[in-house]
Design an enzyme around this catalytic site. Structure first.
Site, PDB file in Angstrom:
ATOM      1  N   PRO A  65       0.842  -1.211   0.000  1.00  0.00           N
ATOM      2  CA  PRO A  65       0.000   0.000   0.000  1.00  0.00           C
ATOM      3  C   PRO A  65       0.877   1.261   0.000  1.00  0.00           C
ATOM      4  O   PRO A  65       1.834   1.349   0.749  1.00  0.00           O
ATOM      5  CB  PRO A  65      -0.780  -0.102   1.312  1.00  0.00           C
ATOM      6  CG  PRO A  65      -0.606  -1.496   1.785  1.00  0.00           C
ATOM      7  CD  PRO A  65       0.668  -2.010   1.200  1.00  0.00           C
ATOM      8  N   GLU A  66       0.553   2.193  -0.890  1.00  0.00           N
ATOM      9  CA  GLU A  66       1.276   3.462  -0.956  1.00  0.00           C
ATOM     10  C   GLU A  66       0.351   4.563  -0.428  1.00  0.00           C
ATOM     11  O   GLU A  66      -0.746   4.284   0.031  1.00  0.00           O
ATOM     12  CB  GLU A  66       1.711   3.737  -2.402  1.00  0.00           C
ATOM     13  CG  GLU A  66       2.566   2.594  -2.961  1.00  0.00           C
ATOM     14  CD  GLU A  66       3.053   2.842  -4.383  1.00  0.00           C
ATOM     15  OE1 GLU A  66       3.222   4.013  -4.762  1.00  0.00           O
ATOM     16  OE2 GLU A  66       3.264   1.865  -5.106  1.00  0.00           O
TER      17      GLU A  66
END
Ligand SMILES: [Zn+2]
Length: 291
Positions: free
Chosen positions: A2-3
């Site tokens: 996840p960014e």
């Protein structure tokens, strides 16, 4: 992994399930590298506390509690933060997933990978933090306690200015993409959005940072903001294990122009997208549109 956009989507969707609620009971798995604060301490100190706020710093979530302490959460590679009752196939193990017909996706029941379970005094849905690979992190910071992890973070990718990026790139021999991934320079970036921003700005991932012009740094900062805001708007990228807190899928993976599209035609010129390995990670770019 996840960014920033996926963490921000998580923050927005989990916020109503945390803020304003008082913790009644906390259940955890045993001590491990997942818990920067010993789990027994979390079980002892969190009950009775109310959640006042939920902020995001880079890829970290920070819940402000009513006594001034803060609960730091990081999703790591495979972390999933959601409310009980969320339904998504990505909340199941690969084996369990493979055994199911699409119409048979059951509601999630906490399993051995659900390391943190927060139960509330209002008896509403608990909030669960599940992480199969356990690269996620949980830490309780006491009132006034600073976090070394937060202190090291650079400018949030959504607030990044071209001039600041240009300054950070001066004299640096490393590849511009590696600089963008350095969380002490740009907080929140990761592989997907770095590749996409470099494509939009017309800059090759491998170019030495010091050779990126001021105008290109402006374009890169702007492109980074644009791809991330668009991803937040569409609910993030649903890749590997990422799942929004309500189990909903994001839509950004359908809009990617270069990431994970090796061999496919560039949307700008039709040249096949190239994949290279840079700093042990993949990078995708158009050899014609990016210089
Ligand atoms: Zn192209």
């Amino acid at each position: 992994m996840p960014e920033l956009p996926e963490v921000e989507v998580t923050r927005r969707r989990i916020e109503p399930w945390l803020v304003g609620r008082r913790l009644l009971r906390v259940e955890t798995t045993g001590p491990s590298y997942f818990f920067l604060t010993p789990p027994a301490r979390l079980r002892r100190l969190l009950p009775g506390r109310s959640v006042r706020s939920l902020e995001r710093r880079g890829k970290y979530l920070l819940a402000g509690l009513d006594d001034g302490s803060r609960l730091l959460l990081h999703l790591g590679m495979t972390g999933q933060l959601f409310t009980a009752g969320a339904a998504s196939v990505r909340l199941l193990s690969a084996a369990a997933r493979a055994a199911l017909a699409p119409e048979e996706q059951p509601r999630f029941a906490p399993d051995a990978h659900t390391h943190l379970r927060l139960f509330f005094a209002d008896e509403g849905p608990p909030v669960l933090f599940r992480d199969v690979r356990k690269f996620g992190k949980v830490q309780l910071l006491g009132p006034g306690e600073e976090s070394e992890r937060l202190r090291r973070l650079g400018t949030d990718a959504l607030a990044l200015g071209g001039e600041a990026l240009f300054e950070a790139a001066r004299g640096r021999k490393l590849a511009i993409k590696s600089l963008l991934l350095d969380q002490s320079v740009v907080a929140g970036t990761g592989n997907i959005y770095a590749d996409e921003a470099l494509f939009l700005a017309g800059v090759r991932p491998r170019r030495p940072a010091r050779r990126v012009t001021r105008a290109e740094c402006e374009a890169l900062a702007e492109a980074m903001r644009r791809v991330m805001l668009r991803s937040i708007e569409t609910g993030g990228s649903s890749i590997s294990d990422y799942v929004a807190p309500d189990g909903a899928d994001g839509g950004y993976q359908d809009e990617r122009q270069v990431y994970a599209r090796a061999g496919a035609p560039c949307p700008g010129c039709g040249t096949p997208i190239r994949r290279i390995v840079l700093g042990q990670r993949s990078a995708h770019y158009c050899p014609r549109c990016q210089r």
